[in-house]
Enzyme design. Structure first.
Site, PDB file in Angstrom:
ATOM      1  N   HIS A   1     -19.247  12.497   3.545  1.00 33.99           N
ATOM      2  CA  HIS A   1     -20.091  12.192   2.382  1.00 33.99           C
ATOM      3  C   HIS A   1     -21.453  11.650   2.778  1.00 33.99           C
ATOM      4  CE1 HIS A   1     -16.156  11.786  -0.138  1.00 33.99           C
ATOM      5  NE2 HIS A   1     -16.436  13.020   0.176  1.00 33.99           N
TER       6      HIS A   1
ATOM      7  N   TYR B   1     -29.412   2.424  -2.371  1.00 32.30           N
ATOM      8  CA  TYR B   1     -29.005   2.641  -0.981  1.00 32.30           C
ATOM      9  C   TYR B   1     -29.761   1.731  -0.024  1.00 32.30           C
ATOM     10  CZ  TYR B   1     -25.986   6.293  -2.595  1.00 32.30           C
ATOM     11  OH  TYR B   1     -24.976   6.949  -3.252  1.00 32.30           O
TER      12      TYR B   1
ATOM     13  N   GLY C   1      -6.880   3.888   3.965  1.00 33.42           N
ATOM     14  CA  GLY C   1      -7.783   3.251   3.009  1.00 33.42           C
ATOM     15  C   GLY C   1      -8.554   4.189   2.110  1.00 33.42           C
ATOM     16  N   THR C   2      -7.833   5.177   1.540  1.00 36.81           N
ATOM     17  CA  THR C   2      -8.493   6.044   0.561  1.00 36.81           C
ATOM     18  C   THR C   2      -7.544   6.254  -0.611  1.00 36.81           C
ATOM     19  OG1 THR C   2      -9.448   8.226   0.129  1.00 36.81           O
ATOM     20  CG2 THR C   2      -7.736   8.121   1.828  1.00 36.81           C
TER      21      THR C   2
ATOM     22  N   GLN D   1     -14.850   9.456   4.882  1.00 36.90           N
ATOM     23  CA  GLN D   1     -15.589   9.612   3.627  1.00 36.90           C
ATOM     24  C   GLN D   1     -16.650   8.520   3.517  1.00 36.90           C
ATOM     25  OE1 GLN D   1     -12.772  10.528   0.100  1.00 36.90           O
ATOM     26  NE2 GLN D   1     -11.422   9.744   1.723  1.00 36.90           N
ATOM     27  N   ASN D   2     -16.563   7.546   4.423  1.00 36.68           N
ATOM     28  CA  ASN D   2     -17.469   6.390   4.347  1.00 36.68           C
ATOM     29  C   ASN D   2     -18.857   6.765   4.855  1.00 36.68           C
ATOM     30  OD1 ASN D   2     -15.179   5.076   3.527  1.00 36.68           O
ATOM     31  ND2 ASN D   2     -14.794   4.090   5.498  1.00 36.68           N
ATOM     32  N   VAL D   3     -19.856   6.129   4.277  1.00 37.84           N
ATOM     33  CA  VAL D   3     -21.238   6.388   4.708  1.00 37.84           C
ATOM     34  C   VAL D   3     -21.712   5.285   5.656  1.00 37.84           C
ATOM     35  CG1 VAL D   3     -21.798   7.762   2.674  1.00 37.84           C
ATOM     36  CG2 VAL D   3     -22.135   5.269   2.587  1.00 37.84           C
ATOM     37  N   ASP D   4     -20.831   4.255   5.873  1.00 41.44           N
ATOM     38  CA  ASP D   4     -21.239   3.205   6.822  1.00 41.44           C
ATOM     39  C   ASP D   4     -21.084   3.712   8.255  1.00 41.44           C
ATOM     40  OD1 ASP D   4     -18.091   1.726   6.031  1.00 41.44           O
ATOM     41  OD2 ASP D   4     -18.603   2.529   8.005  1.00 41.44           O
TER      42      ASP D   4
HETATM   43  N1  APR Z   1      -7.062  -1.844   4.039  1.00 44.38           N
HETATM   44  C1  APR Z   1      -6.738  -0.552   3.751  1.00 44.38           C
HETATM   45  N2  APR Z   1      -6.921   0.014   2.546  1.00 44.38           N
HETATM   46  C2  APR Z   1      -7.459  -0.767   1.584  1.00 44.38           C
HETATM   47  C3  APR Z   1      -7.826  -2.117   1.792  1.00 44.38           C
HETATM   48  C4  APR Z   1      -7.611  -2.651   3.089  1.00 44.38           C
HETATM   49  N3  APR Z   1      -7.929  -3.920   3.389  1.00 44.38           N
HETATM   50  N4  APR Z   1      -8.335  -2.612   0.622  1.00 44.38           N
HETATM   51  C5  APR Z   1      -8.286  -1.601  -0.278  1.00 44.38           C
HETATM   52  N5  APR Z   1      -7.750  -0.508   0.292  1.00 44.38           N
HETATM   53  C6  APR Z   1      -7.489   0.824  -0.299  1.00 44.38           C
HETATM   54  C7  APR Z   1      -7.263   0.817  -1.790  1.00 44.38           C
HETATM   55  O1  APR Z   1      -5.893   0.528  -2.076  1.00 44.38           O
HETATM   56  C8  APR Z   1      -7.631   2.255  -2.144  1.00 44.38           C
HETATM   57  O2  APR Z   1      -6.521   3.122  -1.978  1.00 44.38           O
HETATM   58  O3  APR Z   1      -8.653   1.602  -0.099  1.00 44.38           O
HETATM   59  C9  APR Z   1      -8.697   2.607  -1.108  1.00 44.38           C
HETATM   60  C10 APR Z   1     -10.098   2.631  -1.682  1.00 44.38           C
HETATM   61  O4  APR Z   1     -10.170   3.696  -2.584  1.00 44.38           O
HETATM   62  P1  APR Z   1     -11.611   4.076  -3.194  1.00 44.38           P
HETATM   63  O5  APR Z   1     -12.302   2.821  -3.592  1.00 44.38           O
HETATM   64  O6  APR Z   1     -11.385   5.158  -4.200  1.00 44.38           O
HETATM   65  O7  APR Z   1     -12.436   4.639  -1.949  1.00 44.38           O
HETATM   66  P2  APR Z   1     -12.352   6.100  -1.340  1.00 44.38           P
HETATM   67  O8  APR Z   1     -10.981   6.692  -1.497  1.00 44.38           O
HETATM   68  O9  APR Z   1     -12.902   6.017   0.030  1.00 44.38           O
HETATM   69  O10 APR Z   1     -13.388   6.909  -2.281  1.00 44.38           O
HETATM   70  C11 APR Z   1     -13.627   8.256  -1.930  1.00 44.38           C
HETATM   71  O11 APR Z   1     -15.301   8.419  -3.643  1.00 44.38           O
HETATM   72  O12 APR Z   1     -17.040   7.487  -4.769  1.00 44.38           O
HETATM   73  C12 APR Z   1     -16.714   8.382  -3.787  1.00 44.38           C
HETATM   74  O13 APR Z   1     -18.088   9.042  -2.035  1.00 44.38           O
HETATM   75  C13 APR Z   1     -17.306   7.983  -2.475  1.00 44.38           C
HETATM   76  O14 APR Z   1     -16.367   8.305  -0.281  1.00 44.38           O
HETATM   77  C14 APR Z   1     -16.101   7.798  -1.575  1.00 44.38           C
HETATM   78  C15 APR Z   1     -15.033   8.624  -2.271  1.00 44.38           C
END
Ligand code: APR
Length: 234
Positions: free
Chosen positions: A105, A53, A178-179, A87-90
């Protein structure tokens, strides 16, 4: 004012250069998630977790800036009551100017006492023996207690989820950006949105969502601009 509730994941920060978790080249491809983001991992190897971290925090502070998606969401506050659930920590939503941000998170820029979790410290912090952006197993607060990242590790409760569900229930418009919608309880927020409320989902590679959801299959920077256009037309 209409209440716009926005649920964001790593994808909203991707165009700022923050790695996502599960995309190709994502964080979890290079690090064993259960080693660096779980309660058992922290118990087993706290020094590794502090270092993991520390690196993310330095990169966030020294190299990463909010992108047009964060800025576009902040700009919506002039016409709507915007609530961000992330869900982002930034801290990119806050640095872009969003004023109501709920972290599910945890927060990368914060650490907390290992013995008194209510004692949270935003780095850099003069109350700690380490005054900069980095902490270690030797860092102490002014009570002599060790500190840990203020991050919700896998295996730990998500204390802000109840508040997030309430926000989703109050939404006049609900937006998902973006999740990958695989991590619960965050992925379940959609089920709290009242029927008939417009829902938008911005993701260049959208996962399957119910047919009533308006999918904008674009990167967040373009998707948020399109969302703003559609909201104005409402
Ligand atoms: N714009 C929008 N979405 C995007 C982009 C972009 N430029 N690039 C990628 N993505 C999408 C991907 O298609 C995917 O659906 O962002 C999503 C990222 O998914 P993950 O990497 O699984 O991230 P997230 O859903 O935030 O993860 C959830 O998992 O590991 C834990 O605590 C961590 O908060 C995190 C949680």
């Amino acid at each position: 004012m209409k209440k716009i509730v926005v649920s964001t994941g790593a994808g909203v920060s991707a165009e700022s250069g923050m790695p996502t978790y599960r995309d190709a080249g994502g964080l979890w491809e290079n690090y064993p998630v259960m080693e660096v983001a779980s309660d058992t991992g922290f118990a087993r190897n706290p020094e590794l977790i502090h270092r993991f971290y520390n690196n993310m925090r330095k990169k966030l502070t020294e190299q990463i800036k909010p992108n047009a998606a964060h800025l576009g969401l902040a700009a919506l506050e002039s016409d709507y009551d915007v609530r961000i659930i992330t869900q982002n920590v930034d801290n990119l939503h806050e640095r872009a100017g969003s004023t109501k941000v709920l972290h599910l998170h945890g927060e990368l820029m914060k650490v907390r006492s290992v013995n008194h979790p209510e004692r949270v410290y935003e780095l850099p912090c003069d109350e700690l023996t380490d005054k900069g952006l980095e902490t270690s197993i030797r860092t102490r607060d002014q009570y002599g207690d060790g500190v840990r990242p203020h991050i919700v590790f896998f295996g730990e409760a998500v204390p802000n989820f109840e508040q997030a569900a309430l926000l989703a229930r109050e939404a006049d418009v609900f937006v998902i950006i973006g999740t990958s919608l695989v991590v619960y309880p965050a992925a379940g927020l959609l089920s709290y949105v009242r029927s008939g409320v417009p829902v938008y989902y911005i993701d260049p590679k959208p996962v399957a969502v119910p047919s009533f959801v308006n999918v904008i299959a674009e990167p967040a920077t373009r998707g948020v601009a399109e969302l703003a256009r559609q909201l104005r037309g409402m």
